[in-house]
Write an enzyme that holds these catalytic residues in place. Structure first.
Site, PDB file in Angstrom:
ATOM      1  N   HIS A 104      58.443  38.501  41.338  1.00 28.46           N
ATOM      2  CA  HIS A 104      57.926  37.190  40.948  1.00 28.46           C
ATOM      3  C   HIS A 104      58.646  36.178  41.847  1.00 28.46           C
ATOM      4  CE1 HIS A 104      57.506  33.620  38.355  1.00 28.46           C
ATOM      5  NE2 HIS A 104      56.589  34.263  37.684  1.00 28.46           N
ATOM      6  N   ASP A 148      65.892  41.369  37.139  1.00 29.24           N
ATOM      7  CA  ASP A 148      64.950  40.405  36.569  1.00 29.24           C
ATOM      8  C   ASP A 148      64.211  41.130  35.443  1.00 29.24           C
ATOM      9  OD1 ASP A 148      62.788  38.881  35.848  1.00 29.24           O
ATOM     10  OD2 ASP A 148      62.097  38.468  37.892  1.00 29.24           O
ATOM     11  N   GLN A 196      59.912  40.642  32.306  1.00 31.59           N
ATOM     12  CA  GLN A 196      58.784  41.423  31.779  1.00 31.59           C
ATOM     13  C   GLN A 196      59.241  42.664  31.022  1.00 31.59           C
ATOM     14  OE1 GLN A 196      55.708  40.408  31.792  1.00 31.59           O
ATOM     15  NE2 GLN A 196      55.878  38.708  33.226  1.00 31.59           N
ATOM     16  N   LYS A 229      58.435  34.888  26.459  1.00 30.44           N
ATOM     17  CA  LYS A 229      57.603  36.080  26.659  1.00 30.44           C
ATOM     18  C   LYS A 229      57.883  37.140  25.594  1.00 30.44           C
ATOM     19  CE  LYS A 229      57.552  35.668  31.732  1.00 30.44           C
ATOM     20  NZ  LYS A 229      56.371  34.862  32.006  1.00 30.44           N
ATOM     21  N   CYS A 240      52.155  34.093  40.465  1.00 27.84           N
ATOM     22  CA  CYS A 240      53.479  33.727  40.972  1.00 27.84           C
ATOM     23  C   CYS A 240      54.119  34.873  41.752  1.00 27.84           C
ATOM     24  CB  CYS A 240      54.404  33.269  39.847  1.00 27.84           C
ATOM     25  SG  CYS A 240      53.799  31.797  39.037  1.00 27.84           S
TER      26      CYS A 240
END
Lengths: 415, 152
Positions: A122, A199, A202, A225, A365
């Site tokens: 991302h 990261d 997600q 999220k 993104c």
């Protein structure tokens, strides 16, 4: 497993209508919907004990401080951090990664050093490193995406030179759904003396994440999220790394003693939380974590695997549709990016919206991945969460069939 | 085929016709003006080329692009009506269309003058798509601005 229809009743928004049709919300990789218990936690805070934290001896301030720190404790337990002090509250994943770039990288990246990332990041885990290496005179190298949309680790040994100071990578691609072998990459980074940043924007909402098992040095994610509020995110930092880091933002709340000439810093993690924090949102995220924990992360993962498997099967009925992402569900989350002949994703999204189905269209993104690796101007993306159902997948497929019939002619003539 | 419920204002036949068979397709070889339009939000692209006659009027238009039906149909309709206009007139034309997209009333007179372009009024009900409809037009505006800057 849990009862999905009962779970759906916990999310008030899921009973609304869009364009006269029941909402089918399939844009969960962008943001998730919120359970009533989380919404209640926000309302409760503002209705009963709104107050600034870490000051005042009055009752409200103490209640707010306790709730704020209890939330930190809950979230630490959720990702199995050794201590709540390893968690810094930020606004979102981007801010968490920027904090590492401005604090740790600014002090530790030197000319000739290397940062390794991947082609499937991302923008939030790519752009800060582009800037950090430019500032330091270092270089940024990327692990490639393999033919099967997994992360290609075959060049990892060559990429990880002794000059490599950081490996920053996604644990789950927001475009492809690819789950990367995070533990293996962290171990490889450590073998050359580099630190590893995950990261987890997600991954933390969808799979059980254990920072001690991963052994990562940094892990970043956003509350919104994962059934939590917008405006709150978390940066986990391993203790020995955190202790060496200088603050990123300076000012109120993060100091121990201030004279007109200088200041000393508060203890961790407050040293990194300058200014009044987002108290309500932190408490809200704590409530969201309670909700996810009650359902069980393994159950959520299993539900999403079943739903994504079902969706990928149904997608096969649509001849002109191409899906992108691993076919092996053990390395794929509940994300399905797709294109449909020459029908532009924007037109797909428009027709679906008319049917009450919300998907994302565009580059998500991750512009370099979509344009330079998938060689597409844009994709459409359906992404699932714990409350989605097979009936909703059916609504998506029906909507796509309508879109295909309507634009089919146009698409064949333009190709 | 009938547009899906509620979308017949947006996806009118004339718009789909331009999308299916865009007019003035191609890039002119020796253009006096050229512009590149890109909408990163949805990945729409327009490459616009134009030539000017000795009278200063546009006498050649070519565009290539990829993107959603609205962006491509709008650019196609625009390209169809540029020939014979001076650059000042073309700029006024862009201002007129932007006005329509911002919600200005279209008089019967104007509707007659702009012909097929009036069909794009339905886009106004879908605010996120206005940018798509404008892409060709802002590309034209940029092309004219750049031409004037280089010429002066």
């Amino acid at each position: 497993m849990y009862d999905v229809s009962a779970v759906r009743n916990d999310f008030p928004i899921l009973s609304r209508q869009v364009n006269g049709k029941p909402l089918v919300y399939l844009d969960n990789a962008a943001t998730s919907q919120k359970p009533q218990s989380m919404i209640d936690a926000l309302v409760d805070y503002y209705s009963r004990y709104n107050s600034n934290v870490h000051r005042g001896v009055h009752t409200l301030s103490m209640e707010a401080t306790d709730a704020y720190e209890l939330a930190r404790q809950k979230i630490a337990t959720f990702i199995n951090a050794p201590s709540p002090d390893n968690l810094i509250f930020v606004r979102n994943t981007s801010e968490a990664i920027n904090l590492v770039a401005y604090s740790w990288a600014a002090a530790n990246l030197k000319k000739g050093d290397r940062v390794v990332s991947t082609e499937m990041e991302h923008h939030s885990n790519l752009v800060p490193w582009q800037h950090a290496v430019a500032e330091a005179g270092a270089e940024l190298k990327l692990m490639k995406m393999a033919e099967d949309y997994s992360l290609d680790l075959s060049e990892l040994d060559e990429l990880l030179t002794p000059q490599t100071k950081l490996v920053a990578f996604t644990q789950m691609s927001n475009v492809l759904g690819t789950i990367t072998p995070a533990k293996e990459i962290v171990a490889a980074a450590h073998r050359v003396g580099a630190l590893a940043l995950v990261d987890a924007a997600q991954s933390v909402p969808h799979i059980a994440v254990d920072v001690q098992d991963l052994d990562c040095d940094f892990l970043a994610f956003s509350g919104h999220k994962m059934a939590g509020p917008m405006g709150i995110g978390v940066l986990y930092v391993k203790s020995e790394v955190l202790e060496q880091m200088e603050p990123f933002l300076r000012g109120g709340e993060m100091v121990l003693e201030v004279t007109y000439e200088k200041a000393t810093w508060a203890d961790l993690p407050m040293k990194f939380e300058a200014g009044t924090p987002s108290v309500a949102d932190s408490i809200g995220l704590g409530a969201a974590v309670d909700y996810l924990t009650a359902l069980g992360m393994d159950n959520i993962r299993q539900h999403e695997v079943e739903l994504t498997t079902y969706a990928l099967e149904r997608f096969k009925e649509l001849e002109e549709v191409t899906t992108y992402g691993p076919t092996d569900m053990s390395i794929r989350g509940g994300v399905v990016s797709f294109t449909m002949g020459n029908v532009h994703p924007h037109d797909i999204g428009q027709v679906l919206d008319q049917a009450g189905v919300a998907i994302r269209t565009g580059h998500h993104c991750a512009m370099p991945l979509v344009r330079s690796r998938l060689h597409l101007p844009a994709t459409a993306r359906a992404s699932f969460y714990l409350y989605n159902t097979e009936a909703e997948v059916d609504a998506l497929i029906d909507g796509l069939k309508t879109t295909s019939r309507f634009f089919g002619d146009a698409s064949s003539r333009r190709s | 085929m009938q547009a899906p419920d509620g979308l017949d204002d947006l996806y009118q036949d004339i718009i789909l016709d331009h999308y299916r068979s865009p007019r003035n397709q191609g890039a002119l070889e020796h253009p006096h003006l050229h512009g590149e339009g890109f909408n990163p939000f949805c990945g729409d692209q327009i490459h616009l080329t134009m030539t000017l006659g000795e009278d200063g009027r546009i006498n050649g238009v070519g565009f290539v692009g990829q993107g959603c039906s609205i962006s491509q149909a709008s650019a196609s309709m625009l390209s169809d009506q540029l020939k014979g206009k001076t650059l000042d007139e073309a700029e006024a034309f862009v201002r007129m269309f932007k006005g329509i997209m911002q919600g200005e009333e279209v008089s019967e007179e104007l509707e007659e003058e702009i012909g097929e372009i009036a069909s794009l009024q339905g886009v106004r009900q879908f605010p996120v798509r206005i940018k798509c409809a404008l892409l060709g037009w802002t590309t034209l505006q940029d092309a004219i601005r750049e031409y004037r800057e280089t010429a002066s």
